[in-house]
Write a protein that holds these residues in place. Structure first.
Motif, PDB file in Angstrom:
ATOM      1  N   TRP A  95      11.382  -2.380  25.450  1.00  0.00           N
ATOM      2  CA  TRP A  95      12.545  -1.786  26.111  1.00  0.00           C
ATOM      3  C   TRP A  95      13.555  -1.210  25.124  1.00  0.00           C
ATOM      4  O   TRP A  95      14.497  -0.528  25.513  1.00  0.00           O
ATOM      5  CB  TRP A  95      13.223  -2.803  27.032  1.00  0.00           C
ATOM      6  N   LEU A  96      13.315  -1.459  23.809  1.00  0.00           N
ATOM      7  CA  LEU A  96      14.158  -0.846  22.791  1.00  0.00           C
ATOM      8  C   LEU A  96      13.484   0.339  22.104  1.00  0.00           C
ATOM      9  O   LEU A  96      14.019   0.904  21.146  1.00  0.00           O
ATOM     10  CB  LEU A  96      14.534  -1.883  21.719  1.00  0.00           C
ATOM     11  N   SER A  97      12.319   0.725  22.598  1.00  0.00           N
ATOM     12  CA  SER A  97      11.556   1.779  21.933  1.00  0.00           C
ATOM     13  C   SER A  97      12.264   3.130  21.952  1.00  0.00           C
ATOM     14  O   SER A  97      11.929   4.029  21.187  1.00  0.00           O
ATOM     15  CB  SER A  97      10.176   1.920  22.591  1.00  0.00           C
ATOM     16  N   TRP A  98      13.251   3.293  22.838  1.00  0.00           N
ATOM     17  CA  TRP A  98      13.993   4.555  22.896  1.00  0.00           C
ATOM     18  C   TRP A  98      14.929   4.748  21.709  1.00  0.00           C
ATOM     19  O   TRP A  98      15.407   5.857  21.444  1.00  0.00           O
ATOM     20  CB  TRP A  98      14.826   4.613  24.186  1.00  0.00           C
ATOM     21  N   LEU A  99      15.196   3.650  20.963  1.00  0.00           N
ATOM     22  CA  LEU A  99      16.082   3.764  19.806  1.00  0.00           C
ATOM     23  C   LEU A  99      15.449   4.628  18.721  1.00  0.00           C
ATOM     24  O   LEU A  99      14.221   4.633  18.553  1.00  0.00           O
ATOM     25  CB  LEU A  99      16.379   2.376  19.230  1.00  0.00           C
ATOM     26  N   PRO A 100      16.253   5.380  17.988  1.00  0.00           N
ATOM     27  CA  PRO A 100      15.693   6.223  16.923  1.00  0.00           C
ATOM     28  C   PRO A 100      15.014   5.381  15.851  1.00  0.00           C
ATOM     29  O   PRO A 100      15.461   4.271  15.542  1.00  0.00           O
ATOM     30  CB  PRO A 100      16.923   6.947  16.360  1.00  0.00           C
ATOM     31  N   ASP A 101      13.939   5.910  15.290  1.00  0.00           N
ATOM     32  CA  ASP A 101      13.183   5.216  14.254  1.00  0.00           C
ATOM     33  C   ASP A 101      13.684   5.686  12.885  1.00  0.00           C
ATOM     34  O   ASP A 101      13.440   6.822  12.485  1.00  0.00           O
ATOM     35  CB  ASP A 101      11.692   5.528  14.410  1.00  0.00           C
ATOM     36  N   LEU A 102      14.386   4.794  12.187  1.00  0.00           N
ATOM     37  CA  LEU A 102      14.919   5.151  10.875  1.00  0.00           C
ATOM     38  C   LEU A 102      14.139   4.493   9.745  1.00  0.00           C
ATOM     39  O   LEU A 102      14.621   4.414   8.615  1.00  0.00           O
ATOM     40  CB  LEU A 102      16.395   4.724  10.785  1.00  0.00           C
ATOM     41  N   THR A 103      12.939   4.014  10.058  1.00  0.00           N
ATOM     42  CA  THR A 103      12.169   3.339   9.004  1.00  0.00           C
ATOM     43  C   THR A 103      11.724   4.327   7.938  1.00  0.00           C
ATOM     44  O   THR A 103      11.845   4.066   6.753  1.00  0.00           O
ATOM     45  CB  THR A 103      10.947   2.630   9.598  1.00  0.00           C
ATOM     46  N   HIS A 104      11.189   5.484   8.346  1.00  0.00           N
ATOM     47  CA  HIS A 104      10.757   6.525   7.405  1.00  0.00           C
ATOM     48  C   HIS A 104      10.026   5.916   6.215  1.00  0.00           C
ATOM     49  O   HIS A 104      10.372   6.139   5.057  1.00  0.00           O
ATOM     50  CB  HIS A 104      11.957   7.329   6.893  1.00  0.00           C
ATOM     51  N   ASP A 105       9.026   5.108   6.521  1.00  0.00           N
ATOM     52  CA  ASP A 105       8.359   4.360   5.455  1.00  0.00           C
ATOM     53  C   ASP A 105       7.597   5.264   4.509  1.00  0.00           C
ATOM     54  O   ASP A 105       6.869   6.154   4.921  1.00  0.00           O
ATOM     55  CB  ASP A 105       7.373   3.348   6.060  1.00  0.00           C
ATOM     56  N   GLU A 106       7.749   4.996   3.220  1.00  0.00           N
ATOM     57  CA  GLU A 106       6.961   5.630   2.179  1.00  0.00           C
ATOM     58  C   GLU A 106       6.054   4.533   1.632  1.00  0.00           C
ATOM     59  O   GLU A 106       6.405   3.833   0.706  1.00  0.00           O
ATOM     60  CB  GLU A 106       7.881   6.179   1.082  1.00  0.00           C
ATOM     61  N   SER A 107       4.895   4.401   2.226  1.00  0.00           N
ATOM     62  CA  SER A 107       4.022   3.293   1.879  1.00  0.00           C
ATOM     63  C   SER A 107       3.528   3.414   0.446  1.00  0.00           C
ATOM     64  O   SER A 107       3.043   4.448   0.024  1.00  0.00           O
ATOM     65  CB  SER A 107       2.823   3.249   2.828  1.00  0.00           C
ATOM     66  N   VAL A 108       3.659   2.338  -0.303  1.00  0.00           N
ATOM     67  CA  VAL A 108       3.140   2.315  -1.664  1.00  0.00           C
ATOM     68  C   VAL A 108       1.633   2.144  -1.605  1.00  0.00           C
ATOM     69  O   VAL A 108       1.105   1.398  -0.789  1.00  0.00           O
ATOM     70  CB  VAL A 108       3.771   1.154  -2.459  1.00  0.00           C
ATOM     71  N   ALA A 109       0.951   2.844  -2.478  1.00  0.00           N
ATOM     72  CA  ALA A 109      -0.512   2.759  -2.473  1.00  0.00           C
ATOM     73  C   ALA A 109      -0.950   1.339  -2.726  1.00  0.00           C
ATOM     74  O   ALA A 109      -0.319   0.597  -3.463  1.00  0.00           O
ATOM     75  CB  ALA A 109      -1.079   3.678  -3.545  1.00  0.00           C
ATOM     76  N   PRO A 110      -2.067   0.914  -2.109  1.00  0.00           N
ATOM     77  CA  PRO A 110      -2.569  -0.432  -2.351  1.00  0.00           C
ATOM     78  C   PRO A 110      -2.847  -0.654  -3.832  1.00  0.00           C
ATOM     79  O   PRO A 110      -2.979   0.276  -4.608  1.00  0.00           O
ATOM     80  CB  PRO A 110      -3.858  -0.481  -1.520  1.00  0.00           C
ATOM     81  N   GLU A 111      -2.983  -1.917  -4.208  1.00  0.00           N
ATOM     82  CA  GLU A 111      -3.181  -2.260  -5.598  1.00  0.00           C
ATOM     83  C   GLU A 111      -4.409  -1.567  -6.154  1.00  0.00           C
ATOM     84  O   GLU A 111      -5.451  -1.479  -5.518  1.00  0.00           O
ATOM     85  CB  GLU A 111      -3.330  -3.777  -5.758  1.00  0.00           C
ATOM     86  N   GLY A 112      -4.286  -1.087  -7.385  1.00  0.00           N
ATOM     87  CA  GLY A 112      -5.399  -0.454  -8.044  1.00  0.00           C
ATOM     88  C   GLY A 112      -5.429   1.037  -7.900  1.00  0.00           C
ATOM     89  O   GLY A 112      -6.176   1.712  -8.591  1.00  0.00           O
ATOM     90  N   LEU A 113      -4.662   1.628  -6.996  1.00  0.00           N
ATOM     91  CA  LEU A 113      -4.645   3.068  -6.802  1.00  0.00           C
ATOM     92  C   LEU A 113      -3.471   3.694  -7.517  1.00  0.00           C
ATOM     93  O   LEU A 113      -2.539   3.037  -7.927  1.00  0.00           O
ATOM     94  CB  LEU A 113      -4.585   3.404  -5.311  1.00  0.00           C
ATOM     95  N   ALA A 114      -3.504   5.021  -7.593  1.00  0.00           N
ATOM     96  CA  ALA A 114      -2.416   5.839  -8.127  1.00  0.00           C
ATOM     97  C   ALA A 114      -2.043   5.457  -9.542  1.00  0.00           C
ATOM     98  O   ALA A 114      -0.906   5.494  -9.935  1.00  0.00           O
ATOM     99  CB  ALA A 114      -1.198   5.766  -7.226  1.00  0.00           C
ATOM    100  N   ARG A 115      -3.061   5.077 -10.335  1.00  0.00           N
ATOM    101  CA  ARG A 115      -2.774   4.802 -11.734  1.00  0.00           C
ATOM    102  C   ARG A 115      -2.913   6.078 -12.540  1.00  0.00           C
ATOM    103  O   ARG A 115      -3.097   7.163 -12.005  1.00  0.00           O
ATOM    104  CB  ARG A 115      -3.725   3.713 -12.264  1.00  0.00           C
ATOM    105  N   LYS A 116      -2.828   5.938 -13.838  1.00  0.00           N
ATOM    106  CA  LYS A 116      -2.813   7.119 -14.681  1.00  0.00           C
ATOM    107  C   LYS A 116      -4.074   7.959 -14.553  1.00  0.00           C
ATOM    108  O   LYS A 116      -4.048   9.160 -14.784  1.00  0.00           O
ATOM    109  CB  LYS A 116      -2.635   6.699 -16.150  1.00  0.00           C
ATOM    110  N   ASP A 117      -5.161   7.325 -14.156  1.00  0.00           N
ATOM    111  CA  ASP A 117      -6.424   8.056 -14.116  1.00  0.00           C
ATOM    112  C   ASP A 117      -6.750   8.550 -12.724  1.00  0.00           C
ATOM    113  O   ASP A 117      -7.890   8.854 -12.429  1.00  0.00           O
ATOM    114  CB  ASP A 117      -7.541   7.151 -14.645  1.00  0.00           C
ATOM    115  N   THR A 118      -5.801   8.608 -11.831  1.00  0.00           N
ATOM    116  CA  THR A 118      -6.081   9.093 -10.487  1.00  0.00           C
ATOM    117  C   THR A 118      -5.037  10.077 -10.054  1.00  0.00           C
ATOM    118  O   THR A 118      -3.905  10.029 -10.506  1.00  0.00           O
ATOM    119  CB  THR A 118      -6.135   7.932  -9.469  1.00  0.00           C
ATOM    120  N   ASP A 119      -5.418  10.998  -9.195  1.00  0.00           N
ATOM    121  CA  ASP A 119      -4.489  12.010  -8.695  1.00  0.00           C
ATOM    122  C   ASP A 119      -3.995  11.673  -7.310  1.00  0.00           C
ATOM    123  O   ASP A 119      -3.405  12.508  -6.630  1.00  0.00           O
ATOM    124  CB  ASP A 119      -5.171  13.392  -8.673  1.00  0.00           C
TER     125      ASP A 119
END
Length: 770
Positions: free
Chosen positions: A732-756
């Motif tokens: 019943w609160l779903s009408w409220l604006p969503d301000l989470t705007h999540d920027e999910s961090v990549a799971p462990e092991g990803l996005a290291r120096k050797d990955t794009d």
């Protein structure tokens, strides 16, 4: 029901990304903003709060009558001449010679007018051992304290000649104002000179590198400089004050360093975990940057609560604090990413060898196991604490909450009042002893009430008769022992009646005398004359009206801060449970701070440790001030820790694993930030003025409790017991604006120096129970 997939990028992530791409432009814009704000502020000049704007009651009404009439009531001063030998009285030749010497000395300064001998005015005590030489300070009464020093020196010169048999000392509005300004100025100068080096030293220990330690201090100082300019501009709409300046500096240093610390530490963690600098900065912007925005907005809302007090001084403090928090928040998510991008690995320059050897021995045992899970991002101490808390969350909750409730319990009997001069400064200032002696010999003479009478014709017979009746009834009613004096300003149709109150420095007795004047004597005299206003003002009246207004402001301020903080947490975390627990935990830490204040300053337990013996009360403005400041600042830690827990939960960890990860990886940041705040606030606890001591001790104790018991024990225990219900968000609160705007961090092991792998636009939310 939760959602997974693409979502709008948060403002912090977008700002950080733009700043990293346009580094020099971002730095240039910030520097230009600071310079323009300071320049415009200097050109505009600052408008300070007027006396008539301080209070909305009778005191404010009386001052407005004086200001509207264009009157400049001179500041009155007195010189006490008191025999130290029991056999000496005012009739003794030496006593008369001393009085004549005082009259001549003060008159010779050219700074005084209307010098009156006690032998002419009758200001001789009943025992004949004390007398008052009275006079006014020439010129603008608002700046009288700046011109009184030659008079004080002249009186001191007379005292040297007669010190064997007589006490000769000056007291009055100007001399007391100078004493207060000197003590207040010296105190804050000491605090301001100590705060920055202390913060820098702690940051140097935390980061082990000079450049990394300088960044938070530089951001805080530039935010303070910009806000100083903005305050001058805004003061033409909302007048400011020196007190607002000091509070702005305190809050600006605290949040400016905190926000930069959160951002910098996360970027550092990501690089230590193996991510390339661009990805590390992007992750810091999306996570710590977002936490800074949520925290900053929450702190601004808390500070805005002071605007509802109706007290001009509080409104100035609230607006100044709000502005510096907003400026520091904007700087943290704009110029800071640009500087980090420009500096790159050079942010580690100026390393302290000893500190870095210690960090290497204790910090990298875990290896590069993922963002913030090893290296400097993890705290072994808090991991050990958490293992015990999560093993028995119910026991941990009961013990920690019970301890804080027990500490808060004494606050139920908190006694608040405006501190008298002797309570504020103790016996370390000579003027305090003079104040006590004047009140002893001339009850109420040091702090008389003033009745400002305004009429259509001040010389009309009914008005003159009412003034005469008031003078006689003020004494016959028992409110005053006299003398009751009247000064009439015929052209302005205003008269000022000065009434020494029975009770003197005894606030309770003086307030009873004030009540007699206001509720009995005034209605019986001026109440019979139409078209006459007669508000009662003075030091005692000001204290009484201020307390009444503070009490009346408690409910609206508390309601505003709590309701809006709840709504912000609800929208930004999209969890009803998180919003409720946030409010409850913050209220518990504020209550514990109140309890500590009451125990130390009212009941005197441990008062000798902070030089607060014999105060017996809490200054009236402090509880409301502390509530607003603490509620705002404690949200810094709460938002940062809960954001990290939520982030880990979104990556698929169990609730308990997410709690452990969130707390241990933020413990270093929270500890460093808390140590800085506690150290800076503790400086205020060492100052000479009791009001500053109380503020410093209250703030330091609350931050310490908040960063340890609340964030390290109660928060994880509560979240562990609630488990998935932490993320409950009813349909019943779903009408409220969503301000989470999540920027999910990549799971462990990803996005290291050797990955794009690009982690910028992933938006995932933990499924919520319905």
């Amino acid at each position: 029901m939760g959602r997974t997939g693409e979502g709008p990028r948060g403002i912090a992530a977008r700002a950080g990304s733009w700043s990293a791409r346009h580094r020099w432009a971002a730095v240039g814009i910030w520097v230009l903003f600071v310079v323009i704000a300071m320049g415009l502020g200097s050109a505009a000049g600052r408008v300070d709060v007027k006396e008539s704007e301080q209070l909305s009651g009778e005191v404010g009404q009386a001052q407005r009558i004086i200001e509207d009439a264009g009157l400049k009531e001179p500041v009155g001063e007195s010189v006490l001449v008191r025999a130290t030998d029991k056999g000496t009285t005012s009739e003794a030749p030496e006593f008369r010679q001393a009085v004549a010497a005082v009259v001549e000395a003060v008159d010779r300064t050219g700074r005084v007018a209307e010098v009156t001998s006690p032998y002419d005015s009758g200001t001789i005590s009943k025992d004949g051992r004390s007398a008052l030489v009275r006079f006014d300070i020439r010129g603008d009464p608002d700046t009288a304290s700046e011109r009184v020093e030659p008079v004080i020196k002249a009186v001191a010169g007379v005292q040297e000649k007669y010190e064997d048999h007589l006490l000769i000392a000056e007291i009055g509005g100007a001399s007391m104002g100078k004493t207060f300004d000197d003590a207040f100025g010296d105190d804050f100068k000491q605090a301001e000179l100590s705060a920055v080096p202390v913060a820098l030293g702690i940051l140097l220990i935390a980061f082990g590198a000079l450049v990394a330690a300088l960044l938070p201090v530089a951001l805080a100082l530039t935010a303070i400089l910009a806000t100083t300019g903005l305050m001058a501009i805004v003061s033409h709409y909302q007048p400011m004050s020196d007190t607002a300046d000091s509070v702005m500096l305190l809050v600006g240093l605290a949040v400016g360093v905190d926000y930069c610390l959160f951002y910098l530490r996360r970027e550092r963690e990501e690089r230590e975990a193996g991510r390339d600098p661009e990805t590390a900065l992007r992750i810091a912007a999306a996570t710590s940057g977002r936490a800074i925005v949520v925290s900053g907005v929450t702190v601004c809302v808390a500070m805005a609560g002071m605007l509802f007090t109706g007290l001009a001084e509080f409104q100035a403090m609230g607006l100044a604090s709000l502005m510096v928090v907003a400026v520091a928040m904007v700087g943290s998510v704009t110029v800071l990413p640009a500087l980090l991008s420009l500096l790159g690995h050079r942010v580690e320059r100026g390393r302290v060898p000893f500190l870095n050897r210690a960090k290497r021995r204790g910090g990298h045992a875990g290896g590069a196991r993922g963002a913030g899970s090893g290296g400097s991002g993890e705290s072994r101490f808090w991991r050990a604490v958490l293992e015990r808390v999560l093993r028995r969350p119910k026991v941990s909750l009961v013990i920690a909450a019970g301890a804080l409730a027990a500490i808060a319990l004494p606050a139920v009997g908190m006694n608040t009042q405006n501190l008298t001069l002797d309570q504020e400064f103790g016996d370390r200032l000579p003027i305090v002893r003079t104040y006590e002696l004047v009140n002893e010999a001339f009850p109420g003479g040091a702090e008389p009430a003033e009745v400002v009478v305004e009429a259509t014709d001040i010389n009309a017979e009914p008005v003159r008769r009412a003034i005469a009746d008031f003078r006689s009834q003020a004494v016959s009613s028992g409110a005053s022992r006299g003398p009751v004096e009247v000064v009439t300003h015929d052209a302005e149709n205003v008269a000022v009646i000065t009434v020494p109150l029975v009770g003197g420095s005894d606030q309770d007795r003086a307030e009873k005398s004030l009540a007699l004047l206001r509720d009995t004597v005034r209605p019986d005299t001026f109440g019979e004359v139409s078209g006459v206003s007669a508000p009662v003002t003075g030091q005692v009246a000001g204290s009484k009206d201020f307390n009444d207004q503070i009490v009346g402001a408690v409910t609206p301020v508390f309601a505003f801060v709590v309701v809006f903080a709840f709504l912000l947490m609800l929208l930004c975390f999209r969890s009803l449970t998180i919003a409720v627990t946030s409010i409850v935990l913050n209220l518990l830490s504020v209550g514990a701070a109140y309890g500590i204040l009451t125990i130390v300053f009212q009941h005197g337990w441990g008062a000798s440790l902070v030089g607060a013996e014999g105060v017996g009360a809490i200054i009236s403005w402090l509880p409301l001030f502390l509530f607003v400041i603490l509620f705002g600042l404690s949200m810094d830690y709460h938002v940062f820790v809960v954001s990290r827990i939520r982030e880990a939960r979104m990556q698929g960890r169990t609730t308990r694993d997410a709690i452990t990860h969130g707390v241990v990886t933020t413990a270093g940041v929270v500890t460093s930030a808390a140590v800085i705040m506690v150290a800076v606030f503790a400086i205020f606890g060492t100052l000479s003025m009791q009001s500053m001591k109380q503020m410093g001790v209250g703030l330091a104790a609350a931050v310490l409790i908040d960063a340890t018991i609340i964030r390290g024990v109660l928060l994880p225990a509560v979240m562990a017991l609630l488990d998935d219900r932490n993320w409950y968000f009813p349909r019943w609160l779903s009408w409220l604006p969503d301000l989470t705007h999540d920027e999910s961090v990549a799971p462990e092991g990803l996005a290291r120096k050797d990955t794009d792998t690009d982690t910028r636009d992933t938006d995932t939310q933990v499924p919520a129970r319905t």
